[in-house]
Each structure stands twice: as C-alpha cells, then as structure tokens.
Scaffold this motif. Structure first.
Motif, PDB file in Angstrom:
ATOM      1  N   ILE A  53       0.836  -1.065  -0.161  1.00 51.44           N
ATOM      2  CA  ILE A  53       0.162   0.045   0.126  1.00 51.44           C
ATOM      3  C   ILE A  53       0.886   1.407   0.079  1.00 51.44           C
ATOM      4  CG2 ILE A  53      -1.876   1.371   1.407  1.00 51.44           C
ATOM      5  CD1 ILE A  53      -2.747  -1.317   2.325  1.00 51.44           C
ATOM      6  N   PHE A  54       1.995   1.229   0.728  1.00 50.41           N
ATOM      7  CA  PHE A  54       2.914   2.360   0.720  1.00 50.41           C
ATOM      8  C   PHE A  54       3.332   2.613  -0.673  1.00 50.41           C
ATOM      9  CE2 PHE A  54       7.379   3.801   0.803  1.00 50.41           C
ATOM     10  CZ  PHE A  54       7.374   4.748   1.560  1.00 50.41           C
ATOM     11  N   PHE A  55       3.674   1.714  -1.251  1.00 54.64           N
ATOM     12  CA  PHE A  55       4.011   2.020  -2.894  1.00 54.64           C
ATOM     13  C   PHE A  55       2.909   2.439  -3.771  1.00 54.64           C
ATOM     14  CE2 PHE A  55       7.817  -0.266  -1.174  1.00 54.64           C
ATOM     15  CZ  PHE A  55       8.765   0.703  -1.246  1.00 54.64           C
ATOM     16  N   VAL A  56       1.712   1.943  -3.526  1.00 59.15           N
ATOM     17  CA  VAL A  56       0.790   2.231  -4.569  1.00 59.15           C
ATOM     18  C   VAL A  56      -0.105   3.408  -4.203  1.00 59.15           C
ATOM     19  CG1 VAL A  56       0.376  -0.002  -5.429  1.00 59.15           C
ATOM     20  CG2 VAL A  56      -1.104   0.894  -3.557  1.00 59.15           C
ATOM     21  N   THR A  57       0.366   3.968  -3.003  1.00 60.11           N
ATOM     22  CA  THR A  57      -0.587   5.337  -2.357  1.00 60.11           C
ATOM     23  C   THR A  57       0.431   6.276  -2.722  1.00 60.11           C
ATOM     24  OG1 THR A  57      -1.540   3.808  -0.743  1.00 60.11           O
ATOM     25  CG2 THR A  57      -1.631   6.304  -0.453  1.00 60.11           C
ATOM     26  N   PRO A  58      -0.023   7.531  -3.014  1.00 57.57           N
ATOM     27  CA  PRO A  58       0.799   8.479  -3.295  1.00 57.57           C
ATOM     28  C   PRO A  58       1.371   9.075  -1.899  1.00 57.57           C
ATOM     29  CG  PRO A  58      -1.340   9.055  -4.459  1.00 57.57           C
ATOM     30  CD  PRO A  58      -1.411   7.894  -3.613  1.00 57.57           C
ATOM     31  N   VAL A  59       2.570   8.750  -1.338  1.00 54.80           N
ATOM     32  CA  VAL A  59       3.192   9.043  -0.264  1.00 54.80           C
ATOM     33  C   VAL A  59       4.432   9.859  -0.735  1.00 54.80           C
ATOM     34  CG1 VAL A  59       4.289   8.292   1.917  1.00 54.80           C
ATOM     35  CG2 VAL A  59       2.262   7.191   1.139  1.00 54.80           C
ATOM     36  N   ILE A  60       5.467   9.012  -1.510  1.00 56.73           N
ATOM     37  CA  ILE A  60       6.621   9.503  -1.647  1.00 56.73           C
ATOM     38  C   ILE A  60       6.435  10.193  -3.155  1.00 56.73           C
ATOM     39  CG2 ILE A  60       8.222   8.389  -0.314  1.00 56.73           C
ATOM     40  CD1 ILE A  60       8.586   6.406  -2.477  1.00 56.73           C
ATOM     41  N   TRP A  61       5.393   9.637  -3.911  1.00 52.13           N
ATOM     42  CA  TRP A  61       5.172  10.430  -5.051  1.00 52.13           C
ATOM     43  C   TRP A  61       3.856  11.317  -4.970  1.00 52.13           C
ATOM     44  CZ3 TRP A  61       0.698   8.293  -7.421  1.00 52.13           C
ATOM     45  CH2 TRP A  61       0.322   7.144  -6.930  1.00 52.13           C
ATOM     46  N   LYS A  62       3.598  12.376  -5.767  1.00 54.97           N
ATOM     47  CA  LYS A  62       2.722  13.189  -5.862  1.00 54.97           C
ATOM     48  C   LYS A  62       1.365  12.640  -6.755  1.00 54.97           C
ATOM     49  CE  LYS A  62       3.852  17.540  -4.410  1.00 54.97           C
ATOM     50  NZ  LYS A  62       3.895  19.096  -4.903  1.00 54.97           N
ATOM     51  N   PRO A  63       0.255  13.029  -6.054  1.00 56.67           N
ATOM     52  CA  PRO A  63      -0.901  12.676  -6.856  1.00 56.67           C
ATOM     53  C   PRO A  63      -1.164  13.107  -8.278  1.00 56.67           C
ATOM     54  CG  PRO A  63      -1.489  13.649  -4.817  1.00 56.67           C
ATOM     55  CD  PRO A  63      -0.126  13.511  -4.832  1.00 56.67           C
ATOM     56  N   GLU A  64      -0.442  14.045  -8.448  1.00 54.05           N
ATOM     57  CA  GLU A  64      -0.298  14.644  -9.820  1.00 54.05           C
ATOM     58  C   GLU A  64       0.332  13.880 -10.862  1.00 54.05           C
ATOM     59  OE1 GLU A  64      -0.927  16.760  -6.899  1.00 54.05           O
ATOM     60  OE2 GLU A  64       0.975  17.893  -7.300  1.00 54.05           O
ATOM     61  N   LEU A  97      -9.384   8.089 -10.260  1.00 56.94           N
ATOM     62  CA  LEU A  97      -8.980   6.756  -9.827  1.00 56.94           C
ATOM     63  C   LEU A  97      -8.598   6.845  -8.361  1.00 56.94           C
ATOM     64  CD1 LEU A  97      -7.475   5.005 -12.817  1.00 56.94           C
ATOM     65  CD2 LEU A  97      -9.637   4.383 -11.608  1.00 56.94           C
ATOM     66  N   LEU A  98      -8.003   7.915  -8.124  1.00 59.29           N
ATOM     67  CA  LEU A  98      -7.188   7.864  -6.945  1.00 59.29           C
ATOM     68  C   LEU A  98      -8.034   7.838  -5.571  1.00 59.29           C
ATOM     69  CD1 LEU A  98      -4.356  10.638  -7.364  1.00 59.29           C
ATOM     70  CD2 LEU A  98      -4.098   8.097  -6.825  1.00 59.29           C
ATOM     71  N   PRO A  99      -9.325   8.454  -5.393  1.00 61.39           N
ATOM     72  CA  PRO A  99      -9.969   8.250  -4.184  1.00 61.39           C
ATOM     73  C   PRO A  99     -10.696   6.591  -4.156  1.00 61.39           C
ATOM     74  CG  PRO A  99     -10.669  10.225  -5.409  1.00 61.39           C
ATOM     75  CD  PRO A  99      -9.761   9.343  -6.216  1.00 61.39           C
ATOM     76  N   PHE A 100     -10.406   5.781  -5.223  1.00 61.72           N
ATOM     77  CA  PHE A 100     -10.909   4.450  -4.768  1.00 61.72           C
ATOM     78  C   PHE A 100      -9.817   3.804  -3.957  1.00 61.72           C
ATOM     79  CE2 PHE A 100     -13.388   5.393  -8.555  1.00 61.72           C
ATOM     80  CZ  PHE A 100     -14.427   4.751  -8.463  1.00 61.72           C
ATOM     81  N   ASN A 101      -8.634   4.330  -3.745  1.00 62.87           N
ATOM     82  CA  ASN A 101      -7.861   3.846  -2.722  1.00 62.87           C
ATOM     83  C   ASN A 101      -8.204   4.840  -1.518  1.00 62.87           C
ATOM     84  OD1 ASN A 101      -5.813   3.333  -1.087  1.00 62.87           O
ATOM     85  ND2 ASN A 101      -4.194   3.884  -2.438  1.00 62.87           N
TER      86      ASN A 101
END
Lengths: 248, 286
Positions: free
Chosen positions: B210-221, B230-234
């Motif tokens: 989850i850490f890698f597929v969620t925008p934590v170190i990368w930005k949602p843009e 698609l993002l809010p489905f996570n």
C-alpha cells in the motif's frame, strides 16, 4: 450495599489450539476440503468447568479444593470476570480483588513506583491516595531505593514482597485468592500473616483456592470440592475436607 | 501496620456476566466495554506514556531519536527523489516531510494494531479491564510518537516558509477520523491476530504494498490528469489526503471526502460487529 456472589450453572470450555490449528491456513483449507474439516472437529477442548452453581453472601468464606487441574484457578478467573462463561451466569456485587498469581499483571520492565501507580489507577484511586499506596507498599516490601529501579532486577524475595504488598494494599469486598499466596518462606509468612488476615477479615466474601488443609480449615466455613471441573462435594468445611482427605 | 485503601470508584460496581447469544446482548456488552474504557482514560494514557518511556529508557535522546531518524529519512529521500522525479525541491521536500510523518503514524498504528491483545496477554489474564482500553493505549501511544515527529514538519515548513492558511483547520476533523479509525483497526486486527497468529506478517506485507501504490513519496498529480479520478478508490489515499491536503493549502475534493468517510464507516461497522461477536472469547485465545 452488601456484597453478593451468585454463580448459576456455569460451564466453560477451554479450546486448545494447536500451533497448526490456530493458523489461518488450517481454517481456510479445512473449509475447502472435507477431510481436513473432520480433522478440525477433533480440536481438543478441555472441559474446564461443568455446571457449577453456588451463592455467597456477606460473611461467607468459601474454600475451593481439588487436585491440580480440577478447575480451581479457572473458576477464580471466571469469578473475576477474566473468562466469560458461555453457559450459565456470574453475578458479583461489590468491589472485587483477585489475587491470582504473584506477578498479577506486573510489568517487570517498569519500576516499582510505576507498577504501584498503575495498580492505583486500575483501582480508581486519585493521585493523593496513590501516593499513600506508594508509601505503604514501599515500607512493607522493604524496597528502599529500589522503588525507582526496574522490577526485573529485584531479588526474588523483593519481587514476591512487592507483589504481595500491592495485592493486599487495596481492600475489596469480595476477595478471590489463589494458593500461591500462602506459599513463601517462613520469615516472610510471619510478616505477611497480619496483613493478610487483616484483609481477609475486612472482606465480606472470601473465595480461597488451596491444597493446604489447615489453611482451609482455619479460614473457610464452607468448602467446595472440585473434581475434573465438576462439584464433587459442597458443604461445611470439616465435612468436605474429611471426605477429600479420605479420597486423595 | 497497614492502611486500608479501598477501591473508591468501583465501589458500587456490579459484575454481571449473563451470556445471551443474541446480537443485541453482545452489542450491549461491547458498548459497556467501550464506556468502561472511557472511564479508565487515566490508566489508558499512563500505559501509553509508559510504553514510550520504556522503549527509550536509558537512551540519551529518548523519543527524540524518532524525530532524528525521521529527519534523516526526509533529508536523504527528499534530495534523491526530487532529482529522480525532476521536481522542484521547494515544492517536493515539504510534501515529502509531511507525507512520511503522516504515513509513519498510519503504518505503525496498523502494525501495532495486530498486537493489541497479544502484547497485553499478562494484563488480560490477570485482571478484568475493558478490551477497548488496549486499543486506546495503542492509538494514544502513536499520537505521542507523532507529536515528536511534528518537529520535523515544523522545521521543514519554516525553512521553506510554508504557512498553512485557514484551510489548514480542515486537517483537524480529518485527524479526528484517523483516531477513530485507529481504534477500530486495533479492535479488528487485534482480535483477528489473537485468534490467527499468521495474520501479522500478511498485514505487514500488504502494508508495504500500500505504501508504494499510495501517493506518499510520489505526488498524486504524477498519475496524470486523466487518471486522477481513480485515486479516491484507494481509501488510504483519501484518508491521507483529508489531513495532508489542508496542511499544504489544498482543500480535498468531495470525492476524497466521500471515500474517506465511507471507508471509515465501513471499517467501524466491520470492527464493531467482529468485536461484539468475539469480545468474550479473546481471553481464551491468548
């Protein structure tokens, strides 16, 4: 308000999970294949208590006797509300203190003072009373400066004294006590006796589990003899103790 | 000579354990557990504080080691990833600092939640305490850790002169959701992991993913404008965003709020039903 303890028809099974039966894999696979499912039903269940009923009122002193594994400690834990029965009911009115094992939820990594504070908070004492408790326990357990050191490094005698002092500092209406409490070297017992007798006298209801005949006879008026989780005999202390001594 | 202390508050307490295998009765017992835990909030917070104290007993910096290690991580990753992703350091470093600190909180709570009851075996078997209290202890403990890590965010924000505007206040209700969700996770994962001992490793590896597929170190843009929806489905993104967004000056979209609130409600429903069902059995599983 008078204390009261009412136990009606409790039965308690202890599931023994094997290291494998406990795992998710076993459960998932067993629900998928019929053979494993029959295996799963062979789960070992210890029938710890079977249909136990009794009622105690203010002034009653009950002794629980029976060989090791007859369910004495499990019954005490059930009365203390740690194990909840699936069948039957337990009702306890009044404050309760269960002296089950010498460590009694003590965290040996914490200092004596911290353990005392936790026990005080558990019993709903305010800061001032906790300070009183601290002084009392420190004096009785002869901790001295050790009070600010982790319990881990205490001598075994010191640890027993701390556990004992903590457990006996708070006076409940209903006192549940396991036999370990009466084991200790002679010098300690001499010192502990007064304090323990004080607490036992102060309690309205006592439930004591023990092997020791003289202890049960001197403190209890009624005795329940447990055998494989069932009540084998229930009656006046002398009578039941005599039958027990004859049988064991 | 000993003084007689009486358990004052619990004086009138009646313990009544009458098992009724109905849903309503179980809910009632679970609710009573929750209320009793709130009544013991002092014990709960002392336990949480002692957990932290114990972990760093004898160390010079104490809990500030956490702050230092977070700072080192932010520094190291910030410069590297800003270069790798071709991003402006002024924009990226505050984002990364905030994200890492907040994710640290989420990740540790989920990891700790698995041991809610197994780690307190000694206490559970020695005295009757509300089970919710052990969950509260874990949530509080992690709030204390987060408080130490906040220093990193404050310093980074000060260096880059970022001041969250009035929108930043929206982070407060967002964080309230986190606390509630954290407690639900403790009850849910704590109970499941007490019964099935191989859940914790599964949780940990899923968490890593989850850490890698969620925008934590990368930005949602970075997913591109056509795939933003698609993002809010996570749910992890949504929950992260309701706290992170306001602090960085962006108000999360309605879709994010719907996702965050919806997943929280779902989590609580699941946790509550399971907890009410198995509460009386937890002591037998330890």
């Amino acid at each position: 308000m008078h204390a009261e303890l009412d136990v009606a028809g409790i039965s308690l099974d202890f599931p023994l999970y094997h290291s494998q039966a406990r795992s998710l894999k076993r459960t998932v696979f067993s629900s998928m294949s019929g053979r494993m499912a029959s295996d799963q039903r062979h789960r070992v269940v210890v029938q710890a208590l079977r249909d136990i009923s009794f009622r105690l009122e203010s002034g009653d002193r009950l002794g629980l006797i029976g060989v090791n594994g007859s369910g004495k400690t499990t019954l005490l834990r059930t009365l203390a509300g740690i194990y909840e029965p699936v069948v039957g009911r337990v009702r306890v009115r009044g404050t309760l203190n269960a002296l089950l094992d010498p460590q009694l939820g003590m965290n040996i990594e914490l200092t004596g003072r911290e353990n005392i504070m936790l026990r005080g908070l558990y019993n709903g004492l305010d800061a001032e009373t906790v300070a009183q408790l601290e002084e009392d326990v420190r004096a009785f357990a002869e901790l001295g400066d050790f009070i600010d050191l982790p319990v881990r490094i205490y001598s075994s005698g010191m640890m027993v004294r701390l556990g004992f002092a903590l457990a006996t500092a708070i006076r409940p209406q209903v006192l549940l006590m396991d036999e370990w409490f009466l084991a200790g070297d002679a010098a300690f017992m001499e010192k502990a006796r007064g304090r323990l007798e004080d607490m036992v006298r102060g309690a309205e209801i006592l439930v004591l589990s023990s092997h020791l005949k003289p202890v049960v006879l001197s403190w209890c008026t009624r005795v329940i003899w447990l055998d494989a989780g069932r009540v084998r005999a229930d009656g006046p202390a002398e009578e039941v103790m005599e039958a027990y001594s004859a049988a064991v | 000579m000993s003084l007689a202390l009486h358990a004052t508050r619990r004086r009138t307490e009646t313990l009544d354990l009458t098992p009724e295998p109905t849903l309503a009765a179980r809910q009632r017992m679970a609710l009573r557990d929750l209320r009793a835990a709130m009544g013991q909030w002092r014990l709960c917070s002392v336990l949480a504080w002692l957990d932290i104290k114990l972990r760093y007993r004898g160390s010079v910096l104490g809990p500030f080691w956490l702050t230092l290690s977070t700072a080192a991580m932010v520094g190291a990753m910030g410069f590297l990833y800003a270069a790798l992703f071709h991003m402006d350091l002024h924009d990226y470093l505050p984002y990364l600092a905030l994200s890492l600190v907040l994710w640290g909180f989420v990740g540790t709570i989920i990891g700790d939640a698995c041991q809610t009851f197994t780690a307190s075996e000694g206490m559970i078997r020695a005295m009757r305490l509300p089970f919710t209290l052990y969950g509260g202890r874990i949530v509080l403990r992690n709030v204390l850790v987060l408080a130490h890590n906040l220093i990193v965010i404050v310093v980074v924000f000060a260096i880059f002169r970022i001041v969250p505007g009035p929108a930043g206040l929206l982070a407060v209700p967002g964080f309230a959701f986190w606390l509630l969700d954290g407690l639900a996770l403790c009850l849910l994962l704590g109970a499941v992991c007490a019964r099935f001992r191989d859940i914790p490793p599964i949780v940990n590896s899923v968490l890593q993913m989850i850490f890698f597929v969620t925008p934590v170190i990368w930005k949602p843009e970075a997913v591109g404008p056509t795939r933003q929806w698609l993002l809010p489905f996570n749910p992890f993104f949504s929950l992260l965003e309701v706290v992170r967004g306001p602090l960085l000056g962006t108000i999360p979209s309605a879709a994010v709020y719907v996702s965050a609130i919806g997943s929280s409600l779902l989590l609580w429903a699941l946790a509550w039903l399971l907890f009410a069902r198995v509460r009386g059995r937890i002591a037998f599983w330890l």
